[in-house]
Scaffold this motif. Structure first.
Motif, PDB file in Angstrom:
ATOM      1  N   ILE A 124     -11.846 -53.372 -32.596  1.00  0.00           N
ATOM      2  CA  ILE A 124     -10.669 -53.122 -33.995  1.00  0.00           C
ATOM      3  C   ILE A 124      -9.830 -51.892 -32.461  1.00  0.00           C
ATOM      4  CG2 ILE A 124     -11.032 -52.163 -35.093  1.00  0.00           C
ATOM      5  CD1 ILE A 124      -8.564 -52.602 -36.739  1.00  0.00           C
ATOM      6  N   GLU A 125      -8.327 -52.148 -32.409  1.00  0.00           N
ATOM      7  CA  GLU A 125      -8.196 -50.853 -31.891  1.00  0.00           C
ATOM      8  C   GLU A 125      -6.570 -50.560 -32.283  1.00  0.00           C
ATOM      9  OE1 GLU A 125      -8.445 -51.572 -27.537  1.00  0.00           O
ATOM     10  OE2 GLU A 125      -7.487 -54.292 -28.292  1.00  0.00           O
ATOM     11  N   LEU A 126      -5.899 -49.647 -31.949  1.00  0.00           N
ATOM     12  CA  LEU A 126      -4.497 -49.307 -32.098  1.00  0.00           C
ATOM     13  C   LEU A 126      -3.794 -49.644 -31.044  1.00  0.00           C
ATOM     14  CD1 LEU A 126      -2.090 -48.382 -34.193  1.00  0.00           C
ATOM     15  CD2 LEU A 126      -2.639 -46.030 -33.059  1.00  0.00           C
ATOM     16  N   ASP A 127      -2.914 -50.312 -30.920  1.00  0.00           N
ATOM     17  CA  ASP A 127      -1.459 -50.706 -29.250  1.00  0.00           C
ATOM     18  C   ASP A 127      -1.434 -50.083 -29.323  1.00  0.00           C
ATOM     19  OD1 ASP A 127      -1.493 -51.694 -26.992  1.00  0.00           O
ATOM     20  OD2 ASP A 127      -1.407 -53.958 -27.672  1.00  0.00           O
ATOM     21  N   HIS A 128      -0.176 -50.176 -28.565  1.00  0.00           N
ATOM     22  CA  HIS A 128       1.024 -49.627 -29.053  1.00  0.00           C
ATOM     23  C   HIS A 128       2.438 -50.382 -27.696  1.00  0.00           C
ATOM     24  CE1 HIS A 128       0.226 -45.308 -29.472  1.00  0.00           C
ATOM     25  NE2 HIS A 128      -0.674 -45.211 -28.711  1.00  0.00           N
ATOM     26  N   GLN A 129       3.611 -50.904 -28.436  1.00  0.00           N
ATOM     27  CA  GLN A 129       4.261 -52.227 -28.061  1.00  0.00           C
ATOM     28  C   GLN A 129       5.820 -51.044 -28.861  1.00  0.00           C
ATOM     29  OE1 GLN A 129       3.813 -56.202 -29.644  1.00  0.00           O
ATOM     30  NE2 GLN A 129       1.152 -55.755 -28.683  1.00  0.00           N
ATOM     31  N   GLN A 130       6.170 -51.647 -27.092  1.00  0.00           N
ATOM     32  CA  GLN A 130       7.515 -51.094 -27.075  1.00  0.00           C
ATOM     33  C   GLN A 130       8.610 -52.105 -28.286  1.00  0.00           C
ATOM     34  OE1 GLN A 130       8.863 -48.568 -25.277  1.00  0.00           O
ATOM     35  NE2 GLN A 130      11.189 -48.549 -26.266  1.00  0.00           N
TER      36      GLN A 130
END
Length: 309
Positions: A289-295
């Protein structure tokens, strides 16, 4: 016929011409290589010496190989022992941190219960109002929730595994949260892959992951927003990806290193076990599980699970 020596290990044999005519019509000579007994003894001695040296070399190689094997086995045992000691040390350190967090989380509700009960006792009977006991009930509920999460945390990995429909789990969980989402004016969106294969795992544990992530997303959008749940299949190797995203403010950069640590929370009413429990469940299923960044989105959590586990 004449015989003459031409060396320590050779002789020469020469025949006389055949017939009386001169020159002779036919003459032959033969050179034959012979070995003297002394030369044979010398060669035999050299061969025996070379054979002895070769056997000694082979024996030395065998001894060195045996010693090397013993050394490698001893080093492997030592390495395994060190690895086990390191694992125990890390486990004790994690356990100590966990117990410290439990003590802190338990002490606060107990202090609230004690202060409320003392205040209630000091008041005259005519001034006592049953509603004054509400903080005690709230503290008890918080302790109960903490204990329940701790028990689930300890039992993770021991649940019954069976084929699970992740799309169905997402839909069931969002149905439980729809009333809260409507009260906060949060729009629930789903993008569920129709051909998503079954995942071998624990349905209750995976639902806890979806519930924790979706609940965190709702708490990050008290004034409304959008909560998106997306599932899809990834190839090479075959994996299942679950994405839960919100349009909240996101997570501060200084919080990222401690994001999945037990009892780390930015909310006063939180226990700090939600994301730690999610990571533990996902890892027990062989995923990450990971934290992602999306516009255009705030916090985007991506859960990847192998379909072969």
């Amino acid at each position: 016929m004449q015989v003459g020596e031409i060396g320590p290990s050779r002789v020469m044999i020469v025949t006389e011409p055949v017939g009386q005519q001169r020159p002779a019509r036919m003459a032959t000579w033969v050179m034959t290589r012979l070995t003297s007994p002394e030369y044979t003894a010398i060669q035999l001695t050299r061969f025996q010496a070379a054979t002895g040296l070769a056997m000694a070399g082979i024996l030395a190689a065998l001894v060195l190989t045996a010693n090397l094997g013993r050394n490698l086995r001893r080093e492997r045992r030592q390495r395994e022992q060190l690895h086990e000691e390191l694992r125990r040390a890390e486990h004790l350190a994690a356990l100590g941190k966990l117990l410290a967090g439990v003590a802190h989380e338990v002490r606060n509700p107990l202090a609230a219960i004690r202060s409320t009960a003392q205040l209630f006792q000091r008041l005259p009977p005519s001034a006592r109002d049953p509603s004054m006991l509400d903080p005690i009930l709230q503290s008890v509920d918080r302790l109960n929730a903490l204990v329940s999460r701790l028990l689930f945390f300890v039992r993770t990995g021991h649940e019954e595994r069976r084929p699970v429909d992740v799309n169905a789990i997402v839909q069931e969980t969002l149905a439980l949260l729809r009333a809260q989402a409507d009260s906060q004016h949060v729009v629930l969106q789903t993008e569920l892959a129709p051909d998503l294969p079954m995942l071998f795992g624990s349905a209750s544990a995976l639902q806890q992951v979806v519930l924790n992530l979706a609940t965190n997303a709702l708490q990050a959008m008290p004034g409304g927003g959008t909560l998106l749940c997306r599932t899809r299949r990834l190839e090479g190797p075959p994996r299942l990806e679950l994405t839960i995203a919100d349009t909240g403010p996101g997570i501060a950069a200084d919080e990222l290193p401690h994001l999945f640590e037990p009892f780390h929370t930015t909310r006063q009413e939180g226990t700090g076990l939600g994301l730690a429990l999610c990571r533990e469940i996902v890892q027990q299923h062989g995923g990450c599980i990971e934290l992602d960044h999306q516009q255009g989105w705030g916090a985007v959590f991506r859960v990847t699970l192998p379909l072969s586990c």
